[in-house]
Structures are given as structure tokens and as C-alpha cells.
Design an enzyme around this catalytic site. Structure first.
Site, PDB file in Angstrom:
ATOM      1  N   ASN A 166      15.404  31.669  77.383  1.00 21.31           N
ATOM      2  CA  ASN A 166      16.334  30.464  76.968  1.00 21.31           C
ATOM      3  C   ASN A 166      16.391  30.185  78.477  1.00 21.31           C
ATOM      4  OD1 ASN A 166      18.907  29.229  76.838  1.00 21.31           O
ATOM      5  ND2 ASN A 166      20.410  31.393  77.698  1.00 21.31           N
ATOM      6  N   LYS A 214      18.073  27.560  80.239  1.00 19.16           N
ATOM      7  CA  LYS A 214      18.999  26.768  79.982  1.00 19.16           C
ATOM      8  C   LYS A 214      18.917  25.513  81.095  1.00 19.16           C
ATOM      9  CE  LYS A 214      20.866  32.002  81.181  1.00 19.16           C
ATOM     10  NZ  LYS A 214      21.597  32.569  81.788  1.00 19.16           N
ATOM     11  N   HIS A 216      26.063  30.919  73.450  1.00 24.53           N
ATOM     12  CA  HIS A 216      26.385  31.560  74.580  1.00 24.53           C
ATOM     13  C   HIS A 216      27.226  31.539  75.373  1.00 24.53           C
ATOM     14  CE1 HIS A 216      24.313  33.058  78.743  1.00 24.53           C
ATOM     15  NE2 HIS A 216      22.705  33.014  77.448  1.00 24.53           N
ATOM     16  N   GLU A 226      27.550  31.656  78.310  1.00 22.40           N
ATOM     17  CA  GLU A 226      28.203  30.365  79.107  1.00 22.40           C
ATOM     18  C   GLU A 226      28.868  29.472  78.390  1.00 22.40           C
ATOM     19  OE1 GLU A 226      24.000  29.984  80.782  1.00 22.40           O
ATOM     20  OE2 GLU A 226      23.962  32.201  81.876  1.00 22.40           O
ATOM     21  N   GLU A 251      24.752  40.348  74.306  1.00 17.08           N
ATOM     22  CA  GLU A 251      24.581  39.679  75.771  1.00 17.08           C
ATOM     23  C   GLU A 251      25.877  40.236  76.541  1.00 17.08           C
ATOM     24  OE1 GLU A 251      20.966  36.604  76.488  1.00 17.08           O
ATOM     25  OE2 GLU A 251      22.998  35.690  75.750  1.00 17.08           O
ATOM     26  N   GLY A 286      22.174  37.614  84.134  1.00 13.01           N
ATOM     27  CA  GLY A 286      21.787  36.569  85.616  1.00 13.01           C
ATOM     28  C   GLY A 286      22.276  37.821  86.965  1.00 13.01           C
ATOM     29  N   SER A 326      19.303  40.404  81.997  1.00 13.01           N
ATOM     30  CA  SER A 326      18.987  40.370  83.409  1.00 13.01           C
ATOM     31  C   SER A 326      17.151  41.760  82.253  1.00 13.01           C
ATOM     32  CB  SER A 326      19.302  41.430  83.611  1.00 13.01           C
ATOM     33  OG  SER A 326      19.963  40.597  84.515  1.00 13.01           O
TER      34      SER A 326
HETATM   35  P1  PGA Z   1      19.313  36.744  82.172  1.00 11.10           P
HETATM   36  O1  PGA Z   1      19.579  35.540  81.337  1.00 11.10           O
HETATM   37  O2  PGA Z   1      18.211  37.223  81.397  1.00 11.10           O
HETATM   38  O3  PGA Z   1      18.938  35.817  83.381  1.00 11.10           O
HETATM   39  O4  PGA Z   1      20.320  37.612  82.706  1.00 11.10           O
HETATM   40  C1  PGA Z   1      20.044  35.886  79.488  1.00 11.10           C
HETATM   41  C2  PGA Z   1      20.501  34.990  78.884  1.00 11.10           C
HETATM   42  O5  PGA Z   1      21.810  34.682  79.481  1.00 11.10           O
HETATM   43  O6  PGA Z   1      20.651  34.840  77.956  1.00 11.10           O
END
Ligand code: PGA
Length: 237
Positions: free
Chosen positions: A9, A11, A92, A94, A160, A166, A198
């Protein structure tokens, strides 16, 4: 084909130069299996060209619930399919947090993906407060309403936890296996459940060896061809 999935992803990251260099390197990495790379809409066409005839397939990070019409700014599932996309990340955390994405809206977006022949990856997860208050399970169960009754081969769930995204903090093996078991119990034992939060080359083998983990959704580490290729090579076949 490997049973496990690795989906990146990107983003809100990328440029023509970065897509060319990272995906160009990945295209030369002789990767195999169920691999997806979800880049921002403007780069889907370029990404598809670079990855043509390689295992990784392109994907989007959101989609409209509408098929067509007077919906300025939207991108439909048919348009994504037209560009050769296979995967679409839906809801997601976010998007739930910053853009008011709801489980009801996600259900419509998932259906539009299925109608267009795309493979939706529906994100569920608890935040810090819900985890601390003992509400992680009920939060995820409520989010799963969006996919109740759908054929398990047509979509995946990504578990998640928002506190692991992150942050550099991954959920523990116990937290991951318990939540994946709960999701499969709520939906079907055949449901594909990915873990995200992560994931990097250094912990991918460990996470991919946890029972009930059918793959990983990778954020930050997907921006490095070396890291992402190493994660793809850690899958169980
Ligand atoms: P990350 O993000 O691996 O940077 O923690 C995962 C995601 O948001 O899908």
C-alpha cells in the site's frame, strides 16, 4: 501459486520517477505468487505497464461506490478493471479516520468491486482506545458486517490494528492469531485474512508463520523494492 498474499500500500506517496525506479527494480526481481501493489490512481497505468508479464498485479487504495454518473472526483471499479487492476483496498483505517469511511459505505464499494471482477481487500481493526477498553473484538465483528454472506474466494480481509500502522509496533503473535481466528469463525474458515501494521523484511517470516495468517498488507516497507521483494520471498507456499 502460493496461498499467502503480499500486498503493498503506497498510500499518498510516489512520483513518476519513484514508480519507475521501485517497480522497475521489482519487475526484475523474478517474484512469484499472489502479489499486489496498490499505488495512487494517477500511477496505475504506468505501474501496470512496468509490471506487465510479472507476478505482481496492480491495485488501488479506494474506489467509488457508484458505477458512473454525476459524481465529480470519483473513480469507479469498472475504470480500475479497465486499467488492468486486480486489487482494491477498501476502508483502510486512514480512510475511516480522516475521510469518514463507514462500514455501510464499504459494503457498497466491495459490491462494486465484485461486480467489476476486482478483488477487494477489506480492512478491519481496533484503535488504541478500543483495545484498551476491551472492545477490539466487538469493533472488528461490527466491521465484518460489510462482507457477511459473500463468497470467501472473492475477497480478503486485512486485520490492521490502527495502533500498529506506521508505528513500528506490530501486534503480538497471540493478538494476531486470536483476531484472525475470530474473523474466520465469524465469516468462514476459508476466508483469506491478511495482517497489516509495521510489517517489514525483518519480521515478515515470523508474521507469515503465525497460524491463520494468509498474507500481509505492507505500508512503509512497500516503498523499497529491496524490502518488498524480501517480504514476498518470505511467504509460505
Ligand atoms: P505500515 O502500514 O506497514 O506502514 O504500518 C500498513 C498499512 O497501513 O496498510
Amino acid at each position: 501459486m502460493s496461498k499467502q498474499f503480499v500486498v503493498g500500500n503506497w498510500k499518498l506517496h510516489g512520483s513518476v520517477a519513484q514508480i519507475n525506479s521501485v517497480l522497475g527494480e521489482l519487475a526484475k526481481s523474478a517474484l512469484d505468487g499472489n502479489i499486489g501493489i496498490c499505488v495512487p490512481f494517477p500511477y496505475l497505468s504506468l505501474a501496470g505497464k512496468i509490471l506487465e508479464d510479472t507476478a505482481p498485479q496492480t491495485g488501488a487504495q479506494d474506489v467509488s461506490e457508484h458505477r458512473s454518473g454525476a459524481y465529480t472526483g470519483e473513480v469507479s471499479a469498472d475504470m480500475l478493471a479497465d486499467l488492468g487492476c486486480k486489487f482494491v483496498i477498501i476502508a483502510h483505517s486512514e480512510r475511516r479516520q480522516h475521510f469518514g469511511e463507514t462500514t455501510e459505505k464499504a459494503a457498497k464499494k466491495i459490491q462494486s468491486c465484485l461486480d467489476a471482477g476486482l478483488f477487494p481487500i477489506y480492512c478491519v481493526g481496533d484503535n488504541t482506545e478500543q483495545r484498551e477498553n476491551g472492545q477490539a473484538e466487538e469493533t472488528v465483528i461490527a466491521q465484518l458486517q460489510a462482507v457477511k454472506g459473500l463468497p470467501p474466494a472473492r475477497f480478503a480481509i486485512a486485520y490492521e490494528p490502527a495502533w500498529a500502522i506506521g508505528s513500528g509496533v506490530t501486534a503480538t503473535d497471540e493478538q494476531i492469531s486470536a483476531m484472525h481466528a475470530l474473523i474466520k469463525a465469524e465469516l468462514s474458515s476459508d476466508t483469506i485474512v491478511l495482517y497489516g501494521g509495521s510489517v517489514k523484511a525483518a519480521n515478515a517470516s515470523q508474521i507469515l508463520s503465525i497460524p491463520g495468517v494468509d498474507g500481509v498488507l505492507v505500508g512503509g516497507a512497500a516503498l523499497s523494492a529491496q524490502e518488498f521483494a524480501a517480504i514476498c520471498k518470505a511467504v509460505r507456499w
